[in-house]
Write a protein that holds these residues in place. Structure first.
Motif, PDB file in Angstrom:
ATOM      1  N   GLY A 409       0.781  -1.230   0.000  1.00  0.00           N
ATOM      2  CA  GLY A 409       0.000   0.000   0.000  1.00  0.00           C
ATOM      3  C   GLY A 409       0.811   1.277   0.000  1.00  0.00           C
ATOM      4  O   GLY A 409       0.236   2.375   0.006  1.00  0.00           O
ATOM      5  N   VAL A 410       2.136   1.184  -0.016  1.00  0.00           N
ATOM      6  CA  VAL A 410       2.978   2.377   0.029  1.00  0.00           C
ATOM      7  C   VAL A 410       3.136   2.947  -1.377  1.00  0.00           C
ATOM      8  O   VAL A 410       3.468   2.225  -2.317  1.00  0.00           O
ATOM      9  N   ARG A 411       2.908   4.248  -1.498  1.00  0.00           N
ATOM     10  CA  ARG A 411       3.072   4.916  -2.793  1.00  0.00           C
ATOM     11  C   ARG A 411       4.488   5.436  -2.940  1.00  0.00           C
ATOM     12  O   ARG A 411       5.044   6.039  -2.024  1.00  0.00           O
ATOM     13  N   GLU A 412       5.062   5.228  -4.124  1.00  0.00           N
ATOM     14  CA  GLU A 412       6.390   5.787  -4.383  1.00  0.00           C
ATOM     15  C   GLU A 412       6.263   7.274  -4.661  1.00  0.00           C
ATOM     16  O   GLU A 412       5.222   7.767  -5.117  1.00  0.00           O
ATOM     17  N   HIS A 413       7.352   7.971  -4.436  1.00  0.00           N
ATOM     18  CA  HIS A 413       7.322   9.422  -4.474  1.00  0.00           C
ATOM     19  C   HIS A 413       7.529  10.002  -5.856  1.00  0.00           C
ATOM     20  O   HIS A 413       7.290  11.177  -6.080  1.00  0.00           O
ATOM     21  N   ARG A 414       8.056   9.217  -6.801  1.00  0.00           N
ATOM     22  CA  ARG A 414       8.297   9.757  -8.140  1.00  0.00           C
ATOM     23  C   ARG A 414       8.508   8.612  -9.102  1.00  0.00           C
ATOM     24  O   ARG A 414       8.671   7.466  -8.706  1.00  0.00           O
ATOM     25  N   GLU A 415       8.510   8.941 -10.401  1.00  0.00           N
ATOM     26  CA  GLU A 415       8.883   7.969 -11.401  1.00  0.00           C
ATOM     27  C   GLU A 415      10.384   7.835 -11.438  1.00  0.00           C
ATOM     28  O   GLU A 415      11.103   8.805 -11.208  1.00  0.00           O
ATOM     29  N   HIS A 416      10.888   6.658 -11.760  1.00  0.00           N
ATOM     30  CA  HIS A 416      12.323   6.410 -11.734  1.00  0.00           C
ATOM     31  C   HIS A 416      12.826   6.208 -13.158  1.00  0.00           C
ATOM     32  O   HIS A 416      12.255   5.457 -13.939  1.00  0.00           O
ATOM     33  N   ARG A 417      13.880   6.909 -13.484  1.00  0.00           N
ATOM     34  CA  ARG A 417      14.524   6.775 -14.770  1.00  0.00           C
ATOM     35  C   ARG A 417      16.028   6.717 -14.572  1.00  0.00           C
ATOM     36  O   ARG A 417      16.545   7.256 -13.615  1.00  0.00           O
ATOM     37  N   VAL A 418      16.712   6.093 -15.511  1.00  0.00           N
ATOM     38  CA  VAL A 418      18.158   6.033 -15.430  1.00  0.00           C
ATOM     39  C   VAL A 418      18.740   7.418 -15.658  1.00  0.00           C
ATOM     40  O   VAL A 418      18.287   8.165 -16.521  1.00  0.00           O
ATOM     41  N   ALA A 419      19.775   7.777 -14.858  1.00  0.00           N
ATOM     42  CA  ALA A 419      20.415   9.088 -15.005  1.00  0.00           C
ATOM     43  C   ALA A 419      21.094   9.189 -16.365  1.00  0.00           C
ATOM     44  O   ALA A 419      21.613   8.214 -16.901  1.00  0.00           O
TER      45      ALA A 419
END
Length: 419
Positions: A409-419
């Protein structure tokens, strides 16, 4: 290098060598010594829960995070070496467990300050791989020190400097090596990490510190409820992961019949697997996000833990493959948990937030030891067997499964992309 340098406390002392030594028959019967280890572990966790947020907050307020970390690291080195005094006699059981418990508290508090420095060496888009690499370096450091003490002192009939197994001297001298290792190999970290210049906040008393911590929790719940949800979920699954470390080697010897030397060889192999897996999963963390890494790891650990319980009669032939497979997923879950929170830390709040991270984990840190001990007793009642240590596996699995459910149920804070 801090991970590398402090790893002997986790790998050699807490997991594969001293914890096995302290529950040996020389200290008492298996069930009672194992239960005593669980009790001392739970008490240490209680102290961490009470101290971590306040000390982390004070490091933030003083701007002396790295200075505090340096002193705590030296104390940890001294406590590791102090285990030399623990002779294999029942009278020394609680002496050893007491030093081990204090060392656990110091290690955890030092970890709070250490984690809060991650923004000095990583950006938001690389924190996953940096966290994974650091954790992996710890595992690899654990291999070297394990092999060093094994071939120098434990495996030979007469080791270096004439050390033998008489009076537990091989294990006790290994504790001196652990202390020296920590003292020497953390030096590079302190040449790189520095206290950041900032205006020092006024000193506050203990009561006021707790008031400020509570104010921070209330504010955090208001502005970022997902962070609070993560802290609670991670408290459960990190306690389950700690249980894997705390009791894995104990089970290897007491249930699966591995000798002390076999446990060390297994530990070396496990650290190789864990180190490489944690570094690899760190790259996936930055690509896919830490939540997916955590869920995959926890799901796998629950399944493997049940498999070990069901197949426990298979002895070493079962423990080796399933135990090594379990190590693939423990490190990635821990490193991804750290990177998840590191992405959320506001500037100047690292010590306090990672202090809360340690506290939420330690508030429930009695769960794994208690569940482990409870299921041992339950197994004895159900089966009538004298040694039901293997039932403790189900206690650890239960905590890991609860953490998995909470993390869904935990929401992630942002979308993840490779640097």
């Amino acid at each position: 290098m801090w991970d590398w340098g402090t790893q002997p406390f986790n790998t050699v002392i807490t997991t594969f060598v001293f914890s096995v030594y302290i529950v040996d028959d020389a200290f008492g019967d298996t069930n009672s010594t194992t239960t005593a280890l669980a009790v001392s572990t739970a008490l240490a966790g209680l102290f961490v829960a009470l101290l971590a947020p306040v000390l982390g907050q004070n490091s933030d307020r003083s701007g002396r995070t790295v200075s505090h970390l340096r002193v705590q690291t030296w104390v940890l080195a001294g406590l590791s070496a102090a285990l030399f005094v623990v002779r294999p006699e029942p009278a020394f059981l609680w002496v050893g467990l007491g030093i081990l418990a204090v060392g656990s508290v110091v290690s955890e508090i030092a970890g709070v300050n250490y984690n809060s420095t991650i923004d000095q060496v990583a950006t938001e888009r690389t924190v996953g791989r940096v966290s994974g690499f650091g954790w992996g370096m710890g595992y690899l450091g654990g291999i070297i020190v394990l092999l060093l003490i094994y071939f120098a002192f434990i495996q030979p009939d007469v080791g270096l400097f004439g050390v033998t197994s008489a009076d537990g001297l091989d294990i006790r001298v290994s504790m001196l090596v652990c202390g020296l290792w920590t003292l020497l190999f953390t030096v590079p970290a302190f040449l790189v990490l520095h206290d950041r210049p900032r205006e020092r906040a006024p000193r506050v008393g203990v009561v006021q510190s707790y008031r400020l911590v509570w104010r921070s929790i209330v504010g955090l719940r208001r502005v970022s409820p997902s962070t609070v949800a993560f802290l609670l979920a991670s408290a459960l699954f990190r306690d389950g992961l700690a249980g894997v470390f705390a009791f894995g080697a104990v089970l290897a010897k007491g249930t699966f019949g591995l000798s002390a030397g076999d446990v060390i060889i297994f530990g070396a192999a496990a650290n190789i697997v864990a180190g490489l897996a944690t570094m690899a999963f760190g790259l996936l963390d930055d690509r896919l996000g830490p939540k997916r890494v955590i869920l995959v790891s926890l799901g796998a650990l629950v399944a493997i833990g049940i498999g070990i319980f069901v197949l426990h009669d298979g002895g070493a032939a079962v423990f080796w493959p399933l135990g090594l497979l379990m190590t693939v997923f423990v490190g990635p879950a821990q490193a991804a948990s750290r990177s998840f929170l590191a992405r959320l830390v506001p500037e100047g709040k690292g010590g306090e937030l990672f202090g809360l991270y340690a506290t939420t984990g330690r508030v429930v840190s009695f769960l794994s030891p208690a569940a482990f001990a409870l299921f041992i007793a339950l197994g004895a009642a159900v089966t009538g067997e004298e040694n039901t240590q293997y039932w403790g596996i189900l206690g650890i699995v239960l905590i890991l499964a609860a953490g998995f459910a909470a993390m869904l149920g935990v929401r992630e804070h942002r979308e993840h992309r490779v640097a």
